[in-house]
Structure formats: structure tokens, C-alpha cells
Design a protein around this motif. Structure first.
Motif, PDB file in Angstrom:
ATOM      1  N   ARG A 251      37.048  66.648 -13.287  1.00  0.00           N
ATOM      2  CA  ARG A 251      36.840  65.685 -14.367  1.00  0.00           C
ATOM      3  C   ARG A 251      37.147  66.282 -15.742  1.00  0.00           C
ATOM      4  NH1 ARG A 251      32.086  61.433 -13.127  1.00  0.00           N
ATOM      5  NH2 ARG A 251      33.048  59.618 -14.092  1.00  0.00           N
ATOM      6  N   SER A 287      39.314  69.378  -7.604  1.00  0.00           N
ATOM      7  CA  SER A 287      40.303  68.304  -7.706  1.00  0.00           C
ATOM      8  C   SER A 287      39.913  67.086  -6.875  1.00  0.00           C
ATOM      9  CB  SER A 287      41.679  68.809  -7.259  1.00  0.00           C
ATOM     10  OG  SER A 287      41.659  69.204  -5.908  1.00  0.00           O
ATOM     11  N   LYS A 290      36.793  62.793  -7.194  1.00  0.00           N
ATOM     12  CA  LYS A 290      36.732  61.340  -7.036  1.00  0.00           C
ATOM     13  C   LYS A 290      36.600  60.904  -5.575  1.00  0.00           C
ATOM     14  CE  LYS A 290      40.461  60.209  -9.427  1.00  0.00           C
ATOM     15  NZ  LYS A 290      41.469  59.360 -10.096  1.00  0.00           N
ATOM     16  N   ASP A 343      46.510  62.704 -12.409  1.00  0.00           N
ATOM     17  CA  ASP A 343      45.680  63.099 -11.270  1.00  0.00           C
ATOM     18  C   ASP A 343      46.518  63.217 -10.000  1.00  0.00           C
ATOM     19  OD1 ASP A 343      43.348  63.285 -12.711  1.00  0.00           O
ATOM     20  OD2 ASP A 343      42.705  61.233 -12.284  1.00  0.00           O
ATOM     21  N   THR A 346      48.373  66.437 -10.173  1.00  0.00           N
ATOM     22  CA  THR A 346      47.452  67.546  -9.893  1.00  0.00           C
ATOM     23  C   THR A 346      47.185  67.674  -8.401  1.00  0.00           C
ATOM     24  OG1 THR A 346      46.375  67.269 -12.049  1.00  0.00           O
ATOM     25  CG2 THR A 346      45.147  68.463 -10.367  1.00  0.00           C
ATOM     26  N   ASP A 347      47.003  66.538  -7.725  1.00  0.00           N
ATOM     27  CA  ASP A 347      46.758  66.559  -6.282  1.00  0.00           C
ATOM     28  C   ASP A 347      47.965  67.109  -5.527  1.00  0.00           C
ATOM     29  OD1 ASP A 347      44.258  65.478  -6.700  1.00  0.00           O
ATOM     30  OD2 ASP A 347      44.841  63.424  -6.194  1.00  0.00           O
ATOM     31  N   GLU A 356      44.614  73.240 -10.747  1.00  0.00           N
ATOM     32  CA  GLU A 356      44.568  72.719 -12.111  1.00  0.00           C
ATOM     33  C   GLU A 356      44.252  73.833 -13.096  1.00  0.00           C
ATOM     34  OE1 GLU A 356      42.378  69.128 -14.652  1.00  0.00           O
ATOM     35  OE2 GLU A 356      42.118  69.278 -12.489  1.00  0.00           O
ATOM     36  N   VAL A 417      43.176  54.400 -13.221  1.00  0.00           N
ATOM     37  CA  VAL A 417      42.153  55.370 -12.806  1.00  0.00           C
ATOM     38  C   VAL A 417      41.111  54.723 -11.896  1.00  0.00           C
ATOM     39  CG1 VAL A 417      42.431  56.819 -14.827  1.00  0.00           C
ATOM     40  CG2 VAL A 417      40.777  54.946 -14.882  1.00  0.00           C
TER      41      VAL A 417
END
Length: 782
Positions: A251, A287, A290, A343, A346-347, A356, A417
Motif C-alpha cells: 500500500r 505486493s 489486496k 499495481d 508491480t505484480d 517493489e 483500483v
């Protein structure tokens, strides 16, 4: 003269007979040689068999040349051999001890441990994302300096410390900076290719502060020495404070204080024991912050470890999961649908072992595959088609370049998001039928194969599989069945010929990456129902394989990563994970191409048949699909997936918890050729026009197996042969395996299927039953 004697030269004492020859006893193993001129030779004493006597006269055959060895000689030879083995072992053992100690000492002198302030400064570099041209800036991922709060040891609650110990290093307060058991486990995992490491909190701090996370023994060695030096230099309270001020918690939060604010909106002093367990759990893979399933998994693990170490009571363990705050869209300056792209990037990099933290420490410049023109047109197409439609309808769109695997446009939903409908797994309906056909083509049966289209049951149940509309043929070719999307034909094909596992294999070869294990013994897979769940990304990628004549190229969002000075970190074009491969026959390129091209031939008539053909007679192929909601005229999923040689695009449409059924603004049930088909057509037409792409033709078609008849004769059906168009609904088959230690078998009895909410973790079951319908005119839609 005996071999056991040696003649001395005829040199004697003065006055003696010069012809006199003196013979001396020959020592064992001595070979014949020319007589030596000796002026004097004392008799050699017999030292016997002593350990300090070492005769290297053990060359094979040396002694035997002078005669067979005696038992005493053999025993002496064995002793000599074992003496050498012992000495070698002593030396080896000494070296095994001395060399690591010496290496440790030398490494210790040269390594330095960075201070927390230095680490924090390095973590604050800005990462820049670019569009596919590598020049147009998309957004920046800002450093963490704005939200970092540097704490003192006495500001960190004890239960927070205990939660972190439980999650990462229960022996932290007593170990020397490394854990021998953990290190041996890590070495074993490294050698055997397993996962998991043996890092203590001190080692983790060293790893994060250095930015070195490659899984090598050399990096682990330096990390171990640095960790030991850190524990010799600093007190334990200084080490844990440095760690908790610099570690990443997801986050965008670096440090435990920032994490408390980001995940719960509270000061660190207000964090509860349950919340502490959650925050500590996020350290392992931040990461995935979520991922709700991962959140619960890690929280349960940490909580159990706290109970085990008596840092949490059993009564406290019964308290409910402390849900974090919902995701916020305030962190990105990108417009709605694009907010989630950072995101996703990043994944993708995480899967390539680029964290990250590493991104931010190095201030990478990342070129994505997103084409700004394609992205604009995708968002515009969705906005125009969905204008005035009910709020419960959520489209997802993914466009892939078949020649590269690049994802050129990505639409996850209006709120980038929020829930990602492009990544979510859901039932594809009849859009999955091309993979049935791949399985048939691999059996050397083609588009001319004929199946009976009349309703029929499979197995020992009376319920029948029916078509969604009245077929134009009784005995239908596969080509005609694909055009009309006849459920009975494809169920028959899979049940009797291809088998569900054959469909799974074909889908995976084409590029479906969602798990299909639960569908491997489920005949529902023939029409994309039951346990068959895939993502919009999957479908765009797999159809891109058809567009590329059977060459699979893994879909990607990142094409290139550079250091700020231009040095190359990653290039997808040369990376081994993104190399192309023949999808359906790796040993026979010609056959591989023919299989893909035969699929394309079957899909070419579908867009026009569904009234969503490409503009200006541009060749395009595709397939619609829907999934029925319960035993009603409504659908819970609708799809359109199609391609030209230049672009493959998948569009999905889902409901939500407010209303699962798909109905448009007029209250009419939605099918694949409806809203999804209109979005697909508008985007494809506008993209090819804006890019000024030529009307590229598909490759030459060479049929496999039976050739399709030019005009199969239509057959009249009685009311008993097919359901009345306005009342019948298709019945699908499904498998719900009972818990058993035996291997599951294919269930063929027709039963109802359960619609699901789309989920990027595999789908969340919703009470109800459903089936599979496709583009049809039962409800006024083709």
C-alpha cells in the motif's frame, strides 16, 4: 644369480681379490638395474612395520614382478593405503574448517551495514512508467518519504514487536543474527529447487538495505556476515527499530508507523493485537496486500504463532479478522480505468523476482506495453456503448498484439483500483468452444465431421442437453455447429471424442493460464460452464495464438526496464519467460499452423452471423459466449472474443452482488452479441482505422480431416426434436466431485450449474443454478 640378490661392483678393500663379488639382499619391489659403482654401502637396517615408515612402492605390478606378495606385504600395503586416506581426510576436514573461518574473517573486514537513515533515503527514489513508445510518460510511482514516520524503540508497542517476531523470526532476541537451522534449510531448498528461505530479521534488514534479493549462495553468504557484524555492532532494540522503520508493508507504506496509517488509518500506538498480526503478516509478500484470501491466510498464521509463543491468549485468538481499509484511488494521477496499471506492473515484475522495494531503490524507468491510442479507444468504446446502461453491468476488455504478446489496451472497470473484471476468472460460455475444436483437430478430425444436433442426454440421466436456438441442420458439420453455436454438437464431441481432459490440454496449449483442474472431468467444459472459469486476459491471449497461426506468445504489460542512466535491467524481447513457442505441435510446425488456421476458418463466419462483423469487409474471426443464470431466460455472463491478424480482443460482461442477471436499459437479457459484441466491434473498427492498418489476410487454409460440404442440407425439426424458441432453456452438465480417495471420474449426468461472481481468486460461489446460452434470437439478439 637369484632375483633376490644384487651384484655389487668388483671393488674391494685393499689387498683383497679384485675378482671377488659381494652379493646383497635385494629389497622387496626393487627392479633389475645396471650395477651401481659403490665405494661403500652399509647394510640397510630393517625398521619393521611402523606407521611413520612410508614406502610409496605401490605402483601396480611393481612387487608382483619380483614374485607374489606375502601376507605380511599385503597387510603392509593396506596399512599404507588407509594411512593416505586418513591423512587426506584430516587435511580435507582442516580445510573445511579453516577456509570458511578465513573467508568469514576477510568478508567481515570489508562489509559495511547501512544505517536506517541511509536505507530510507535510497527507498525514496521515483519510479517512472512510460507508454509503449518509451517516451510518453504514463505516471510516476512516488517515493515513500512523504508518509514515512521514523520511530524510536520505546514508541513501538510490545505486542507489535511480538507479532513481527512471530511472523518472521521467533528467536530474534536470542540469536546471533543468523539461525543455523534456517540456513541449512535454505541451502537445502536452494540445492533441491524448493522454496522458502532461512532469513532472520537481521538478515532481512541487510537484504532490504542492500537491494540484493537474488537467490544465490554468494549473496546469502555476504548477508550472513553482515548480519553477524550488525549484531556485534548494534543492540537488539536498535536492530528491530531499524528493521521496522524501513521494511515494506504494501500500500505504498514503508515502516510500521506508515503501515498502521495506510491499512487502518490509526497511529501506531492505537494498533490492536489483531491488527498487529495482520500488519506483520504482510511483510512476507507485501505486493499481495489486496488479496483477501492471502490476508486471512497470513493473519491466521501469525496469530497461531503468537499463541504458540504465549504472546496472545487463546481467548484473544477467537476475536474476528481485522479487515483493513478498502483501497483508495487517491494515490494515482491516472484516469479511472488506468489507476490500477501501476499495481499490475508491480505484480508482473514480482513474478520476475523484481520487488517493489528494488524498483524504488533503483528508481527504474519502466516501459509498459500499453499503447496510448489503443487505451484511449478502448475506454471510449466502453463509455459510448455502456452509456445509460444499468450500474450493475461491468465490462472488462483486454487487447493483445498476436505478433508480440504485448497487452496494448487494458480495461479492468471504470474504477481502476476497484475490482478487476479483466483479471477476474468467470465462466466463458460458448467462447470456450474453439478449444473443443482444437482437441478434435489434434485427432486429425476436422470441420467436415458430422454430429447429430438433436437434444440428447449423456450418461444415465434423462435430462437432455439442448441447443439455445433451433439448428438449421439435423446432422451438422462442426463448421456449421460453430457458426450457430450448437451446444449438443460440442457436448457430443467432447463426451465421445475429445474428452474433457483433451479440452483442458488444448486450452492450456493455446495460452489459458487460469487453473482448469476442477473442469478436467466435467463435461460442462464443452460449453464453457460448470467449473470452467477463465479471465479476460486468458481469452485475449489464447485467441491471439489462433491469430498468430499457432504461435503462443505470453501476454505481458512490461516490455523494458532501465536504470536512470539507461542501463538495461530487463528486456522482454530477449527474456526466456517471453520467448514464443508452437502451441499445438512443437515437433511439426506445419501441422501446428494448420490446427490454428482450421480454428480460424470455423470462426470467420461468426461475427457476421452475430451482426457484429468488422467494418469495410476486414477479415476477422471470433466467438460469442454467454452463461445462463439459474433456470431462467437471463444470463449471468456474456462474452465476445475475436481477432484479426493484427489484434486479438476479449470483452467480458458481468453483474455484481446488487444484481447478477444481465439486462440492458430496456430490461432485455444480454447475450454475447449484445453489449459485449458492440464494445468489441466499436473498439476493433476504431483501432484498425486509427492505426491505418491494412486489411491483412489470414494465412492459406488447408483443411484437416474431412472437408466441409459446400452447403449442408437444412433439416426440419418437430417440436419434440427441439424446444420452442421462446420457452426452452439449455440444460448443461456439471460435475461436483464428492470427497474421495479414489480418482474422480467424468460425470455425464445433466445437472444445473451455479453462476459465480467473477473473482480474481477463482470465483465466489453464489447460490443458484445456471447453464450456458449463446448468441441466439430467442430474446431478439444475435
Amino acid at each position: 644369480m637369484s632375483d633376490a640378490t644384487v651384484a655389487l661392483g668388483a671393488v674391494g678393500r685393499p689387498g683383497e681379490d679384485a675378482d671377488q663379488t659381494v652379493f646383497m639382499r635385494k629389497t622387496p619391489g626393487q627392479s633389475r638395474s645396471e650395477p651401481e659403482l659403490l665405494t661403500h654401502r652399509e647394510p640397510e637396517p630393517d625398521y619393521g612395520d611402523h606407521d611413520d615408515y612410508d614406502d610409496y612402492d605401490d605402483e601396480p605390478g611393481a612387487a608382483e614382478a619380483d614374485g607374489p606378495l606375502t601376507d605380511e606385504q599385503r597387510a603392509m600395503r593396506r596399512k599404507k593405503i588407509w594411512r593416505r586416506v586418513r591423512r587426506t581426510m584430516y587435511v580435507g576436514t582442516a580445510l573445511m574448517i579453516i577456509i570458511p573461518v578465513l573467508a568469514f574473517f576477510i568478508t567481515y573486514q570489508f562489509v559495511e551495514v547501512k544505517k536506517p537513515a541511509e536505507v530510507a533515503a535510497e527507498q525514496d527514489k521515483v519510479v517512472t512508467l512510460y507508454y509503449a513508445d518509451g517516451k510518453t510518460e504514463m505516471t510516476k510511482i512516488a517515493g515513500s518519504g512523504a508518509n514515512r514516520i521514523m520511530l524510536e524503540y520505546n514508541q513501538i508497542p510490545k505486542h507489535v514487536l511480538h507479532a513481527v517476531y512471530a511472523a518472521e523470526d521467533a528467536t530474534f532476541e536470542s540469536n546471533a543474527g543468523f539461525d543455523i537451522t534456517g540456513i541449512m534449510r535454505a541451502v537445502w531448498n536452494n540445492v533441491t529447487g524448493g522454496g522458502g528461505g532461512g532469513s532472520t530479521i537481521s538478515q532481512q534488514y541487510i537484504k532490504k538495505s542492500s537491494g540484493q534479493e537474488d537467490k544465490t549462495l554468494s549473496r546469502k553468504w555476504v548477508e550472513l556476515v553482515k548480519s553477524y557484524k550488525m549484531n556485534e555492532t548494534y543492540e537488539k532494540d536498535e536492530i528491530i527499530t531499524a528493521y521496522l522503520n524501513t521494511i515494506y508493508f504494501g500500500r505504498g507504506a514503508y515502516g510500521i508507523a506508515a503501515a498502521a496509517k495506510a491499512h487502518y488509518g490509526v497511529d501506531i500506538s492505537q494498533v490492536t493485537k489483531q491488527q498487529a498480526a495482520f500488519l506483520a503478516g504482510m511483510i512476507q509478500t507485501p505486493s499481495r496486500w489486496k488479496d483477501v484470501e492471502y490476508q486471512h491466510q497470513r493473519w491466521n498464521y501469525v496469530s497461531d504463532k503468537m499463541v504458540e509463543n504465549k504472546w496472545m491468549t487463546k481467548q484473544e485468538r477467537t476475536e474476528p479478522f481485522p479487515a483493513p481499509l478498502p483501497p483508495s484511488d487517491n494515490s494515482s494521477t491516472l484516469p479511472g480505468p488506468r489507476k490500477g496499471i501501476p499495481d499490475l506492473v508491480t505484480d508482473e515484475l514480482k513474478a520476475l523476482n523484481i520487488s517493489e522495494e528494488t524498483m524504488k531503490q533503483n528508481g527504474y524507468k519502466i516501459t509498459t506495453t500499453i499503447d496510448p491510442v489503443a487505451q484511449d479507444l478502448a475506454e471510449k468504446a466502453v463509455a459510448e456503448v455502456m452509456a445509460g446502461q444499468p450500474d450493475n453491468l461491468h465490462p472488462g476488455l483486454v487487447a493483445v498484439d498476436p505478433k508480440t504478446g504485448n497487452i496494448v489496451a487494458y480495461y479492468p472497470g471504470s474504477n481502476g483500483v476497484g475490482f478487476d473484471f479483466a483479471k477476474a476468472r468467470q465462466e466463458p460460455g460458448s467462447a470456450f468452444k474453439p478449444f473443443d475444436l482444437v482437441g478434435l483437430l489434434k485427432m486429425d478430425k476436422g470441420l467436415g465431421e458430422v454430429y447429430d444436433s438433436s437434444p440428447k442426454s449423456f450418461g444415465d440421466r434423462d435430462e437432455k442437453v439442448r441447443n439455445a436456438s433451433t439448428p438449421s441442420c439435423g446432422q451438422c458439420t462442426v463448421a456449421q455447429a460453430m457458426k450457430e453455436s450448437l451446444n449438443v454438437v460440442f457436448s457430443d464431441m467432447v463426451y465421445n471424442d475429445v474428452k474433457p481432459r483433451g479440452v483442458v490440454e488444448a486450452a492450456k496449449e493455446a495460452g489459458i493460464r487460469s487453473p482448469l483442474d476442477k473442469a478436467a472431468d466435467d463435461i460442462n467444459i464443452a460449453i464453457g460452464g460448470g467449473a470452467t472459469q477463465v479471465s479476460t486476459v486468458d481469452m485475449a491471449s489464447a485467441y491471439a495464438t489462433f491469430a498468430a497461426d499457432g504461435i503462443y506468445r505470453k501476454p505481458r504489460l512490461v516490455s523494458r526496464i532501465e536504470y536512470p542512466d539507461g542501463g538495461i535491467v530487463f528486456n522482454a524481447a530477449t527474456h526466456q519467460d517471453f520467448q514464443e513457442r508452437p502451441a499445438f505441435d512443437q515437433d511439426n510446425p506445419e501441422r501446428n499452423q494448420k490446427i490454428a488456421r482450421n480454428v480460424t476458418e470455423s470462426l470467420l463466419p461468426v461475427p457476421k452471423f452475430s451482426r457484429i462483423e468488422c467494418a469495410n469487409d476486414r477479415p476477422c474471426a471470433g466467438k460469442t459466449g454467454t452463461h445462463q443464470y439459474l433456470d431462467t431466460k437471463d444470463n449471468s455472463k456474456a462474452w465476445m472474443v475475436g481477432y484479426t491478424p493484427q489484434l486479438s480482443t476479449a470483452v467480458s460482461l458481468s453483474g455484481d452482488k446488487t444484481m447478477i442477471q444481465l439486462r440492458d436499459a430496456k430490461g432485455v437479457p444480454i447475450f454475447g452479441s449484445g453489449l459485449p459484441g458492440k464494445i468489441w466491434k466499436k473498439f476493433m473498427d476504431s483501432y484498425h482505422s486509427a492505426k491505418k492498418l491494412p486489411k491483412e489476410q489470414f494465412s492459406k487454409f488447408v483443411p484437416i480431416g474431412k472437408a466441409e460440404p459446400v452447403a449442408p442440407p437444412p433439416t426440419q425439426h418437430s417440436s419434440s426434436a427441439a424446444p420452442p424458441p421462446s420457452t426452452e432453456a439449455p440444460v448443461t452438465t456439471t460435475t461436483t466431485p464428492e470427497p474421495s480417495e479414489t480418482a474422480p471420474t467424468t460425470t455425464t449426468s445433466p445437472t444445473r450449474t451455479r453462476p459465480t461472481r467473477p473473482s480474481d481468486s477463482g470465483g465466489i460461489s453464489i447460490p443458484g443454478m445456471g447453464g450456458d446460452e449463446d448468441e441466439n434470437d430467442r430474446w431478439g439478439s444475435r
